[in-house]
Design an enzyme around this catalytic site. Structure first.
Site, PDB file in Angstrom:
ATOM      1  N   GLU A  63      40.016 -13.908  20.120  1.00 23.68           N
ATOM      2  CA  GLU A  63      40.867 -12.574  19.297  1.00 23.68           C
ATOM      3  C   GLU A  63      41.592 -12.400  20.047  1.00 23.68           C
ATOM      4  O   GLU A  63      41.118 -11.193  21.067  1.00 23.68           O
ATOM      5  CB  GLU A  63      39.564 -11.855  19.190  1.00 23.68           C
ATOM      6  CG  GLU A  63      38.189 -12.937  18.061  1.00 23.68           C
ATOM      7  CD  GLU A  63      38.933 -12.968  16.370  1.00 23.68           C
ATOM      8  OE1 GLU A  63      39.934 -11.968  16.308  1.00 23.68           O
ATOM      9  OE2 GLU A  63      38.648 -14.031  16.184  1.00 23.68           O
ATOM     10  N   CYS A  82      44.359  -3.719  18.217  1.00 26.81           N
ATOM     11  CA  CYS A  82      45.088  -5.305  17.365  1.00 26.81           C
ATOM     12  C   CYS A  82      45.484  -5.569  15.965  1.00 26.81           C
ATOM     13  O   CYS A  82      46.677  -6.447  16.611  1.00 26.81           O
ATOM     14  CB  CYS A  82      44.489  -6.085  18.363  1.00 26.81           C
ATOM     15  SG  CYS A  82      42.953  -6.212  16.465  1.00 26.81           S
TER      16      CYS A  82
HETATM   17  P1  NAD Z   1      42.809  -7.930  28.700  1.00 26.83           P
HETATM   18  O1  NAD Z   1      43.601  -9.391  27.997  1.00 26.83           O
HETATM   19  O2  NAD Z   1      43.686  -7.103  29.719  1.00 26.83           O
HETATM   20  O3  NAD Z   1      41.076  -8.081  29.324  1.00 26.83           O
HETATM   21  C1  NAD Z   1      40.466  -8.334  27.843  1.00 26.83           C
HETATM   22  C2  NAD Z   1      39.370  -8.618  29.297  1.00 26.83           C
HETATM   23  O4  NAD Z   1      39.757  -9.915  29.630  1.00 26.83           O
HETATM   24  C3  NAD Z   1      38.462  -8.018  29.801  1.00 26.83           C
HETATM   25  O5  NAD Z   1      37.350  -7.831  29.518  1.00 26.83           O
HETATM   26  C4  NAD Z   1      39.010  -8.233  31.503  1.00 26.83           C
HETATM   27  O6  NAD Z   1      38.120  -7.628  32.006  1.00 26.83           O
HETATM   28  C5  NAD Z   1      39.280  -9.459  31.251  1.00 26.83           C
HETATM   29  N1  NAD Z   1      40.058 -10.213  31.676  1.00 26.83           N
HETATM   30  C6  NAD Z   1      41.328  -9.074  32.644  1.00 26.83           C
HETATM   31  N2  NAD Z   1      42.279 -10.049  33.413  1.00 26.83           N
HETATM   32  C7  NAD Z   1      41.543 -10.843  34.041  1.00 26.83           C
HETATM   33  C8  NAD Z   1      41.776 -12.269  34.436  1.00 26.83           C
HETATM   34  N3  NAD Z   1      42.901 -12.706  35.091  1.00 26.83           N
HETATM   35  N4  NAD Z   1      40.993 -13.272  33.836  1.00 26.83           N
HETATM   36  C9  NAD Z   1      39.929 -13.301  33.936  1.00 26.83           C
HETATM   37  N5  NAD Z   1      39.457 -12.084  32.501  1.00 26.83           N
HETATM   38  C10 NAD Z   1      39.931 -11.360  32.422  1.00 26.83           C
HETATM   39  O7  NAD Z   1      43.239  -7.557  27.222  1.00 26.83           O
HETATM   40  P2  NAD Z   1      43.131  -5.610  27.299  1.00 26.83           P
HETATM   41  O8  NAD Z   1      44.013  -5.164  27.513  1.00 26.83           O
HETATM   42  O9  NAD Z   1      41.521  -5.036  27.847  1.00 26.83           O
HETATM   43  O10 NAD Z   1      42.818  -5.287  25.291  1.00 26.83           O
HETATM   44  C11 NAD Z   1      43.733  -4.855  24.637  1.00 26.83           C
HETATM   45  C12 NAD Z   1      44.480  -6.331  23.910  1.00 26.83           C
HETATM   46  O11 NAD Z   1      43.122  -6.363  23.313  1.00 26.83           O
HETATM   47  C13 NAD Z   1      45.620  -6.621  23.144  1.00 26.83           C
HETATM   48  O12 NAD Z   1      46.261  -7.875  23.347  1.00 26.83           O
HETATM   49  C14 NAD Z   1      44.819  -6.404  21.816  1.00 26.83           C
HETATM   50  O13 NAD Z   1      45.811  -6.360  20.755  1.00 26.83           O
HETATM   51  C15 NAD Z   1      43.871  -7.611  22.334  1.00 26.83           C
HETATM   52  N6  NAD Z   1      42.580  -7.261  20.469  1.00 26.83           N
HETATM   53  C16 NAD Z   1      42.611  -8.087  19.995  1.00 26.83           C
HETATM   54  C17 NAD Z   1      41.875  -7.722  19.391  1.00 26.83           C
HETATM   55  C18 NAD Z   1      41.622  -8.714  18.241  1.00 26.83           C
HETATM   56  O14 NAD Z   1      39.960  -8.602  17.262  1.00 26.83           O
HETATM   57  N7  NAD Z   1      41.787  -9.619  17.596  1.00 26.83           N
HETATM   58  C19 NAD Z   1      40.589  -6.393  19.495  1.00 26.83           C
HETATM   59  C20 NAD Z   1      40.972  -6.075  20.277  1.00 26.83           C
HETATM   60  C21 NAD Z   1      42.260  -5.814  20.844  1.00 26.83           C
END
Ligand code: NAD
Length: 503
Positions: free
Chosen positions: A213, A247
């Site tokens: 997602e 998002c």
């Molecule tokens: P992110 O990808 O930085 O982090 C998400 C998760 O991934 C966190 O739990 C984090 O600890 C983990 N993570 C971060 N870096 C990592 C790595 N290198 N390796 C493994 N895991 C890692 O995202 P964010 O900034 O926390 O969230 C914002 C993003 O999420 C935006 O792009 C938004 O559009 C998206 N989002 C999508 C939905 C949906 O339903 N499609 C909903 C909410 C947010």
């Protein structure tokens, strides 16, 4: 013990529970869902305060967009779980008319849920509810970016859910990286496109299916034929909920040239109506989650002319609702997902040029269209690929549990909400159950293949008959009609077959 070894131990414990079959009965699953319901009630106040602490979000907004949404998904799941768990009978062809053929939803097994911070509860608990419904065991990793909300959730998840089957972990990249080294039966990830790729790569090592997602840039088209005041109001609301950290927030607008001045003027009015003359003073407008995101957003304001807003506060991570015009298409604000209250507006005269531009970009999670022109709605539906097309509203499509939610291309893989969440974590095993009797009917397919009537029978029973032989037509007719008659007669007396209404 390394993190990986620690998590392997947890996974082994959950696997033992899963292998025992404890999660299989309906009674167990519904029992855990009831615990989720009690848990949400118990944590409500603390959770709303925690989200307020993390991002100064109004409790009513958190309630409507996060907590109540999760509760509503839970209620829907509880109501429909029995039906979802039931075998789904399918129609059989004439050859297999006497058989049971159906799909049996079996739990995939060990699930990893990696969540994010912008809607902390719905991004973790909604997938977990789906995993419980499907009869899986799960490890949920909460986001480190909203630490207060994550701590509250960890506390209540541990208190209410069966620890033999469900575990919750706090932690950041190290935790996620160690978890991704283990073998899972499904990984459900919510977050950015860049981390989504890391997750997909890690999953590929074990051919683990994923739900991703993700985010991206959700465009809005504002047609000349629309109620511009209502469009402006709905877009401003969709953009300002959670201070744009959603998002599916409108990311940028293409507005018909004729409506551009009115749209901007109406947006200005609606910002004032919703948040007052100075939105910084409003308790209904959230703050940017941390300084890193705040600085990133602040720099994006240079990518155009600020026609509304543009105010910031380094002390509190405040960014006002901001409208930009004259934004170059190759600027940073038009490259990456904005994820904040900044909204570039560009104008168009020919809608085809907008479609052409969309084709140069990744497919979005949502395309929004404001138009009263049915022909244009149809054209956008056919020409713009997006996870969802939302016509004349913002965000509301995700509230419908029967409308699967998710992306396409770079905005995600797989859809959830309602039954779709259950389906993400279930393998719908195809089952053919043939009666052991009636072997005289089955004898038709065994060698020797020398009898012409067997050939004729094969052709006559096929759905597609390009070159059906015409010789020995009488034999063909005699055999198939006898077969068909026997099959139908039997089918109507055989429970579970199409004739008995088992489908
Ligand atoms: P992110 O990808 O930085 O982090 C998400 C998760 O991934 C966190 O739990 C984090 O600890 C983990 N993570 C971060 N870096 C990592 C790595 N290198 N390796 C493994 N895991 C890692 O995202 P964010 O900034 O926390 O969230 C914002 C993003 O999420 C935006 O792009 C938004 O559009 C998206 N989002 C999508 C939905 C949906 O339903 N499609 C909903 C909410 C947010």
């Amino acid at each position: 013990m390394s993190l990986e070894e620690e998590y392997q131990k947890i996974q082994d414990e959950l696997q033992t529970s899963f292998d025992s079959g404890v999660t299989l009965p309906y009674e167990y699953r519904i029992g855990q869902l009831k615990k989720c319901a009690a848990m949400i009630k118990a944590m409500e106040k603390e959770y709303l305060e925690a989200v307020h602490k993390d991002m100064r979000k109004h409790p009513m907004e958190t309630n409507g967009t996060d907590l109540k949404f999760t509760e509503s998904e839970l209620g829907y799941a509880m109501k429909h779980l029995k039906g979802w768990m039931a075998d789904q009978y399918v129609k059989t062809d004439l050859v297999n008319k006497l058989d049971y053929a159906y799909q049996h939803p079996e739990p995939k097994g060990m699930i990893l849920v990696i969540g994010t911070w912008n809607y902390p509860m719905q991004c973790t608990l909604v997938p977990l509810i789906g995993a419980i419904c499907a009869g899986c065991c799960a490890v949920v990793k909460l986001s480190e970016v909203a630490p207060t909300a994550s701590a509250v959730m960890k506390k209540y998840f541990d208190l209410f859910l069966d620890p033999l089957c469900y575990r919750t972990l706090e932690g950041g990249v190290d935790t996620a990286t160690a978890l991704l080294k283990l073998r899972w039966d499904h990984i459900f990830f919510t977050g950015s496109v860049s981390v989504g790729k890391i997750v997909a790569k890690a999953a590929a090592v074990n051919l683990t299916p994923v739900t991703l997602e993700l985010g991206g840039k959700c465009p809005v088209i504002v047609d000349e034929n629309t109620n511009i005041d209502t469009a402006a109001k709905r877009i401003i609301w969709g953009k300002c909920v959670n201070a744009g950290q959603t998002c599916i927030a409108p990311d940028y607008i293409y507005c018909h040239k004729k409506q551009m001045p009115t749209l901007i003027e109406r947006m200005k009015q609606h910002i004032t109506d919703m948040y007052g003359e100075d939105p910084e003073q409003s308790d209904g407008f959230a703050r940017i989650i941390n300084q890193g995101h705040y600085n990133r957003l602040k720099s994006l304001m240079n990518d155009g002319t600020v026609v509304i807003g543009g105010k910031t506060n380094d002390e509190t991570n405040y960014i006002s609702p901001t409208i930009l015009t004259n934004t170059p298409l190759d600027s940073k604000v038009m490259q990456d997902e904005i994820f904040g209250p900044i909204l570039p507006i560009m104008e168009y005269e020919d809608i085809q040029s907008v479609f052409k531009f969309f084709r140069t970009r990744e497919k979005p999670l949502v395309c929004y269209l404001f138009s009263s022109n049915a022909k244009l709605v149809d054209e956008v539906k056919k020409k713009v690929s997006a996870g969802t097309l939302d016509v004349n509203d913002c965000l509301m499509h995700m509230m419908i549990p029967t409308l699967p939610f998710g992306g396409v291309g770079h905005s995600g893989i797989g859809k959830y909400h309602g039954k779709s969440t259950f389906d993400q974590f279930s393998h719908h095993k195809s089952v053919l159950h043939k009666p052991i009797g009636m072997e005289s009917v089955n004898n038709l397919r065994y060698p020797p293949y020398d009898a012409e009537w067997k050939q004729n029978l094969i052709y006559s029973l096929a759905y597609y008959k390009p070159n059906a032989p015409t010789s020995n037509g009488f034999a063909k007719y005699a055999v198939t009609s006898t077969m068909a008659g026997a099959a139908f007669a039997y089918a109507y007396s055989y429970p579970g077959s199409s004739g008995s209404g088992g489908q």
